[in-house]
Design a protein around this motif. Structure first.
Motif, mmCIF file in Angstrom:
data_model
loop_
_atom_site.group_PDB
_atom_site.id
_atom_site.type_symbol
_atom_site.label_atom_id
_atom_site.label_comp_id
_atom_site.label_asym_id
_atom_site.label_seq_id
_atom_site.Cartn_x
_atom_site.Cartn_y
_atom_site.Cartn_z
ATOM 1 N N GLN A 138 0.848 -1.206 0.000
ATOM 2 C CA GLN A 138 0.000 0.000 0.000
ATOM 3 C C GLN A 138 0.877 1.248 0.000
ATOM 4 O OE1 GLN A 138 -3.817 -0.085 0.117
ATOM 5 N NE2 GLN A 138 -3.937 -0.549 2.281
ATOM 6 N N GLU A 139 1.920 1.174 0.796
ATOM 7 C CA GLU A 139 2.818 2.320 0.874
ATOM 8 C C GLU A 139 3.546 2.529 -0.454
ATOM 9 O OE1 GLU A 139 4.441 1.050 4.952
ATOM 10 O OE2 GLU A 139 4.857 3.156 4.762
ATOM 11 N N GLU A 140 4.031 1.447 -1.026
ATOM 12 C CA GLU A 140 4.744 1.563 -2.303
ATOM 13 C C GLU A 140 3.813 2.078 -3.390
ATOM 14 O OE1 GLU A 140 7.733 -1.592 -3.204
ATOM 15 O OE2 GLU A 140 6.695 -2.602 -1.604
ATOM 16 N N GLU A 141 2.579 1.596 -3.373
ATOM 17 C CA GLU A 141 1.610 2.030 -4.384
ATOM 18 C C GLU A 141 1.268 3.505 -4.222
ATOM 19 O OE1 GLU A 141 -2.119 -0.247 -6.170
ATOM 20 O OE2 GLU A 141 -1.154 -1.329 -4.562
ATOM 21 N N MET A 142 1.037 3.887 -2.977
ATOM 22 C CA MET A 142 0.697 5.277 -2.696
ATOM 23 C C MET A 142 1.878 6.179 -3.040
ATOM 24 S SD MET A 142 -1.841 7.078 -1.750
ATOM 25 C CE MET A 142 -2.946 6.212 -0.640
ATOM 26 N N LEU A 143 3.067 5.688 -2.792
ATOM 27 C CA LEU A 143 4.274 6.454 -3.105
ATOM 28 C C LEU A 143 4.393 6.658 -4.607
ATOM 29 C CD1 LEU A 143 6.978 7.722 -2.437
ATOM 30 C CD2 LEU A 143 7.960 5.436 -2.378
ATOM 31 N N LYS A 144 4.214 5.586 -5.356
ATOM 32 C CA LYS A 144 4.297 5.662 -6.816
ATOM 33 C C LYS A 144 3.214 6.587 -7.370
ATOM 34 C CE LYS A 144 3.975 3.082 -10.923
ATOM 35 N NZ LYS A 144 3.369 2.022 -11.643
ATOM 36 N N LYS A 145 2.005 6.407 -6.857
ATOM 37 C CA LYS A 145 0.880 7.219 -7.328
ATOM 38 C C LYS A 145 1.083 8.685 -6.956
ATOM 39 C CE LYS A 145 -3.502 5.771 -8.722
ATOM 40 N NZ LYS A 145 -4.284 4.558 -8.921
ATOM 41 N N GLY A 146 1.539 8.876 -5.747
ATOM 42 C CA GLY A 146 1.760 10.252 -5.274
ATOM 43 C C GLY A 146 2.830 10.941 -6.103
ATOM 44 N N VAL A 147 3.917 10.226 -6.367
ATOM 45 C CA VAL A 147 5.008 10.806 -7.145
ATOM 46 C C VAL A 147 4.556 11.076 -8.576
ATOM 47 C CG1 VAL A 147 7.243 10.252 -8.170
ATOM 48 C CG2 VAL A 147 6.858 9.844 -5.747
ATOM 49 N N GLN A 148 3.778 10.147 -9.137
ATOM 50 C CA GLN A 148 3.294 10.323 -10.509
ATOM 51 C C GLN A 148 2.278 11.452 -10.574
ATOM 52 O OE1 GLN A 148 2.938 7.101 -13.230
ATOM 53 N NE2 GLN A 148 5.099 7.459 -12.991
ATOM 54 N N LYS A 149 1.506 11.612 -9.497
ATOM 55 C CA LYS A 149 0.472 12.666 -9.451
ATOM 56 C C LYS A 149 1.134 14.016 -9.215
ATOM 57 C CE LYS A 149 -4.279 12.860 -7.858
ATOM 58 N NZ LYS A 149 -4.890 12.501 -9.123
ATOM 59 N N PHE A 150 2.018 14.069 -8.224
ATOM 60 C CA PHE A 150 2.729 15.316 -7.918
ATOM 61 C C PHE A 150 3.936 15.430 -8.838
ATOM 62 C CE2 PHE A 150 0.176 14.343 -4.255
ATOM 63 C CZ PHE A 150 -0.281 15.589 -3.846
ATOM 64 N N SER A 151 5.127 15.462 -8.269
ATOM 65 C CA SER A 151 6.363 15.563 -9.050
ATOM 66 C C SER A 151 6.279 16.730 -10.028
ATOM 67 C CB SER A 151 6.614 14.241 -9.783
ATOM 68 O OG SER A 151 6.472 14.376 -11.141
ATOM 69 N N ASP B 5 3.964 16.700 0.718
ATOM 70 C CA ASP B 5 2.589 16.588 0.208
ATOM 71 C C ASP B 5 2.233 15.126 -0.050
ATOM 72 O OD1 ASP B 5 1.291 19.425 -0.911
ATOM 73 O OD2 ASP B 5 3.425 19.462 -0.439
ATOM 74 N N ILE B 6 3.180 14.398 -0.592
ATOM 75 C CA ILE B 6 2.930 12.982 -0.877
ATOM 76 C C ILE B 6 2.656 12.211 0.406
ATOM 77 C CG2 ILE B 6 3.935 10.891 -1.845
ATOM 78 C CD1 ILE B 6 5.714 12.788 -3.594
ATOM 79 N N LEU B 7 3.413 12.534 1.432
ATOM 80 C CA LEU B 7 3.215 11.869 2.722
ATOM 81 C C LEU B 7 1.839 12.189 3.282
ATOM 82 C CD1 LEU B 7 5.180 10.176 4.618
ATOM 83 C CD2 LEU B 7 5.119 12.213 6.052
ATOM 84 N N GLU B 8 1.423 13.430 3.098
ATOM 85 C CA GLU B 8 0.091 13.840 3.573
ATOM 86 C C GLU B 8 -0.999 13.178 2.727
ATOM 87 O OE1 GLU B 8 -1.665 17.918 4.968
ATOM 88 O OE2 GLU B 8 0.377 18.205 4.230
ATOM 89 N N TYR B 9 -0.681 13.044 1.427
ATOM 90 C CA TYR B 9 -1.634 12.437 0.492
ATOM 91 C C TYR B 9 -1.939 10.993 0.894
ATOM 92 C CZ TYR B 9 -3.521 10.677 -3.921
ATOM 93 O OH TYR B 9 -4.318 10.095 -4.871
ATOM 94 N N GLY B 10 -0.900 10.278 1.320
ATOM 95 C CA GLY B 10 -1.114 8.874 1.724
ATOM 96 C C GLY B 10 -0.915 8.685 3.209
ATOM 97 N N SER B 11 -1.207 9.716 3.960
ATOM 98 C CA SER B 11 -1.032 9.639 5.416
ATOM 99 C C SER B 11 -1.931 8.562 6.026
ATOM 100 C CB SER B 11 -1.354 10.995 6.035
ATOM 101 O OG SER B 11 -2.647 11.385 5.654
#
Length: 69
Positions: free
Chosen positions: A14-27, A36-42
DNA sequence: CTAGGGTTAGAC
DNA sequence: GTCTAACCCTAG
């Protein structure tokens, strides 16, 4: 006070997925707003997960799998 | 706040 | 004994 280091807790899918999604969404601007990514998948990330941990995980992942970058 | 380096711990 | 994954500290 032997300054105990935190136990070794493996990252969940879940963490890896959220990290990938967050980075792909943000970045943006080639910058990584881990904050922001950490907050996104907090809701999925652990309570002790920090921006340093996320960056480190991403770095390790990229080193072993250049396909993610 | 982000990036990089060094060390510890668990698995092979 | 070696390699990978994770955690902590320092620098820009």
């Amino acid at each position: 006070m032997p300054q105990l280091r935190r136990k070794k807790v493996p990252w969940t899918v879940q963490e890896e997925e959220m990290l990938k999604k967050g980075v792909q969404k943000f970045s943006s601007d080639g910058k990584f707003p881990w904050k922001d990514i950490l907050e996104y998948g907090s809701s999925v990330f652990f309570s002790d997960r920090t921006t340093i941990d996320v960056k480190d995980k991403w770095r390790n992942m990229c080193k072993v799998s250049p396909k993610f970058k």
